[in-house]
Motif scaffolding. Structure first.
Motif, mmCIF file in Angstrom:
data_model
loop_
_atom_site.group_PDB
_atom_site.id
_atom_site.type_symbol
_atom_site.label_atom_id
_atom_site.label_comp_id
_atom_site.label_asym_id
_atom_site.label_seq_id
_atom_site.Cartn_x
_atom_site.Cartn_y
_atom_site.Cartn_z
ATOM 1 N N MET A 211 -10.556 90.320 57.332
ATOM 2 C CA MET A 211 -9.958 90.706 56.047
ATOM 3 C C MET A 211 -10.648 90.008 54.872
ATOM 4 N N LYS A 212 -11.117 88.792 55.119
ATOM 5 C CA LYS A 212 -11.785 88.065 54.038
ATOM 6 C C LYS A 212 -13.061 88.775 53.603
ATOM 7 N N GLN A 213 -13.826 89.290 54.569
ATOM 8 C CA GLN A 213 -15.055 90.005 54.229
ATOM 9 C C GLN A 213 -14.747 91.255 53.413
ATOM 10 N N LEU A 214 -13.702 91.969 53.814
ATOM 11 C CA LEU A 214 -13.301 93.156 53.060
ATOM 12 C C LEU A 214 -12.896 92.779 51.640
ATOM 13 N N ALA A 215 -12.146 91.691 51.499
ATOM 14 C CA ALA A 215 -11.699 91.253 50.175
ATOM 15 C C ALA A 215 -12.882 90.860 49.292
ATOM 16 N N MET A 216 -13.897 90.262 49.882
ATOM 17 C CA MET A 216 -15.092 89.917 49.104
ATOM 18 C C MET A 216 -15.814 91.181 48.634
ATOM 19 N N GLU A 217 -15.842 92.172 49.481
ATOM 20 C CA GLU A 217 -16.439 93.463 49.112
ATOM 21 C C GLU A 217 -15.647 94.114 47.968
ATOM 22 N N VAL A 218 -14.334 94.021 48.063
ATOM 23 C CA VAL A 218 -13.460 94.570 47.024
ATOM 24 C C VAL A 218 -13.688 93.848 45.699
ATOM 25 N N LYS A 219 -13.826 92.531 45.739
ATOM 26 C CA LYS A 219 -14.087 91.759 44.526
ATOM 27 C C LYS A 219 -15.384 92.197 43.865
ATOM 28 N N ASP A 220 -16.402 92.380 44.665
ATOM 29 C CA ASP A 220 -17.687 92.844 44.127
ATOM 30 C C ASP A 220 -17.551 94.241 43.520
ATOM 31 N N HIS A 221 -16.777 95.081 44.169
ATOM 32 C CA HIS A 221 -16.555 96.449 43.670
ATOM 33 C C HIS A 221 -15.846 96.423 42.318
ATOM 34 N N LEU A 222 -14.874 95.550 42.190
ATOM 35 C CA LEU A 222 -14.154 95.421 40.917
ATOM 36 C C LEU A 222 -15.094 94.988 39.804
ATOM 37 N N GLU A 223 -15.873 93.954 40.073
ATOM 38 C CA GLU A 223 -16.680 93.328 39.024
ATOM 39 C C GLU A 223 -17.940 94.113 38.666
ATOM 40 N N HIS A 224 -18.422 94.922 39.604
ATOM 41 C CA HIS A 224 -19.688 95.615 39.353
ATOM 42 C C HIS A 224 -19.565 97.135 39.269
ATOM 43 N N LYS A 225 -18.402 97.670 39.601
ATOM 44 C CA LYS A 225 -18.217 99.129 39.554
ATOM 45 C C LYS A 225 -17.074 99.522 38.622
ATOM 46 N N ILE A 226 -15.875 99.025 38.911
ATOM 47 C CA ILE A 226 -14.695 99.501 38.188
ATOM 48 C C ILE A 226 -14.660 98.984 36.754
ATOM 49 N N LEU A 227 -14.658 97.670 36.591
ATOM 50 C CA LEU A 227 -14.484 97.117 35.249
ATOM 51 C C LEU A 227 -15.629 97.474 34.299
ATOM 52 N N PRO A 228 -16.897 97.460 34.732
ATOM 53 C CA PRO A 228 -17.956 97.867 33.808
ATOM 54 C C PRO A 228 -17.802 99.293 33.293
ATOM 55 N N PHE A 229 -17.292 100.185 34.133
ATOM 56 C CA PHE A 229 -17.075 101.572 33.695
ATOM 57 C C PHE A 229 -16.132 101.609 32.495
ATOM 58 N N TRP A 230 -15.028 100.893 32.590
ATOM 59 C CA TRP A 230 -14.034 100.925 31.520
ATOM 60 C C TRP A 230 -14.485 100.102 30.316
ATOM 61 N N MET A 231 -15.217 99.039 30.553
ATOM 62 C CA MET A 231 -15.711 98.236 29.437
ATOM 63 C C MET A 231 -16.651 99.042 28.546
#
Length: 390
Positions: free
Chosen positions: A1-21
């Motif tokens: 689960m930790k590996q998945l969570a790290m992947e999710v964190k990267d997705h947030l910071e490099h995919k989701i939030l930049p789109f909205w910013m």
């Protein structure tokens, strides 16, 4: 689960939030109101009250969880727009919609929208310690309690005109009914009040949260079917045979968050929260790992909507943390794979599609608009970071 969570964190910071910013409107304030399906930014689109509140919550929470200063700058920018353009200083509360310049366009007041303002303002206060923001959140809280709560039937009302006269609930009704009470408004009042309590605990608010949990358990939840009712008349009679799978799994973890926040010890609530999670897992998850949308009068809607998948990720993680049942771990892994392969928009500068149709193709609908913002999928990521990595 930790590996998945790290992947999710990267997705947030490099995919989701930049789109909205990329939607920051430096000239008129807030974020641009629409990104169409072709990823064209519509700079003169209307800006929603709910959308702005959800953006404010997202960037406030992202800063609180990651300590990345750039997110706080966006939160500041959004707070100013909500305070200066969306808040009605004459009649109080936030507008449903303003135009791209921030001029009032749809001045109706909806308890659902006010709830998101509280949710956002309380989160912004948690990172800024702005007394002004907390005062505004408390003002809207008292407004809801004064104007929007029906003490006789223990229900939050829905829609009002600008001056807070009740009107038909057009914005949160569907399927041919005008609902006087909705599950959707109640789960988001609960969500908002819980976050307000985290920001500024007090006994009155704690009592409202106790009352809201009781309403969810006694009036919205069906102990026999393990589903939540969706639309009700003012006597809490169900108006349509409908199961909203995304709302159910979302409600399960939101209710649990309230239980934890005000430290409730009630096995009935604990059982309800887990029964809902198991029920959705068994009833509405598909072989491809996804969660379908809803069932109305026995007919399934097989659309895979972006927010439904995001809320299922959190709901199943919450259930897994309570039970250690590997069933939930496997559901999370499969669902994340489905999201990456189908819901995530891998076009350059894309984010998440609105939904995937039953035929497997993306719905050709705007990917940013008053109902689609950063809130659901950012929150899923932030919950995984807080629950697994922090």
């Amino acid at each position: 689960m930790k590996q998945l969570a790290m992947e999710v964190k990267d997705h947030l910071e490099h995919k989701i939030l930049p789109f909205w910013m990329n939607l920051k409107d430096e000239q008129n304030g807030g974020f641009y109101g629409e990104v169409d399906y072709s990823l064209q930014i519509e700079k003169e689109a209307d800006k929603g009250g709910i959308a702005t509140a959800r953006f404010l919550w997202t960037f406030s929470s992202a800063y609180r969880v990651t300590n990345n200063e750039k997110y706080f700058e966006y939160a500041d920018h959004l707070y100013a727009f909500l305070r200066d353009k969306l808040y009605d200083r004459t009649h109080k509360g936030i507008y449903w919609l303003v135009d791209f310049r921030g001029e009032p366009k749809d001045t109706r007041k909806h308890v659902y929208a006010q709830s998101f303002a509280i949710y956002a303002l309380s989160e912004y206060y948690r990172v800024s310690q702005s007394q002004e923001a907390l005062d505004l959140a408390m003002e809207i809280y008292h407004l809801i309690e004064e104007k929007g709560y029906d003490k006789e039937n223990q229900a939050y009302m829905e829609e009002f005109d600008r001056a807070w006269h009740p009107v038909d609930n057009e914005m949160l009704s569907e399927n041919g009914v005008i609902a006087e009470i909705t599950m959707n408004t109640h789960i988001h009042v609960l969500e908002a009040y819980t976050n307000l309590y985290k920001a500024s605990p007090n006994q009155d608010l704690k009592q409202r949260l106790h009352d809201l949990l009781q309403v969810h358990y006694k009036k919205i939840y069906d102990e026999q079917t393990k589903f939540l009712g969706v639309f009700f008349d003012k006597e809490w009679r169900s108006l349509v045979d409908m199961k909203s799978f995304g709302h159910d799994i979302e409600a399960s973890w939101l209710m649990d968050e309230t239980v934890k926040t005000i430290n409730v010890d009630d096995p009935n609530y604990d059982k309800m929260i887990l029964d809902i999670a198991y029920n959705i897992a068994d009833y509405a998850m598909r072989e491809d790992g996804s969660l379908i949308n809803e069932q109305v009068n026995g007919e399934y809607d097989y659309t895979r909507i972006w927010w439904v998948q995001a809320e299922a990720m959190v709901g199943f993680l919450n259930a897994y943390q309570h039970t250690d049942d590997l069933k939930f771990e496997q559901l999370i892994i499969k669902l994340w794979d489905y999201i990456k392969q189908n819901i995530v928009d891998n076009r350059e500068n894309g984010e998440w599609y609105w939904s995937i149709e039953a035929n497997g193709k993306p719905t050709e609908r705007s990917v940013g608009e008053p109902w689609k913002t950063s809130y659901h999928n950012s929150r899923f990521c932030l919950e995984f970071i807080e629950r697994v990595l922090v």
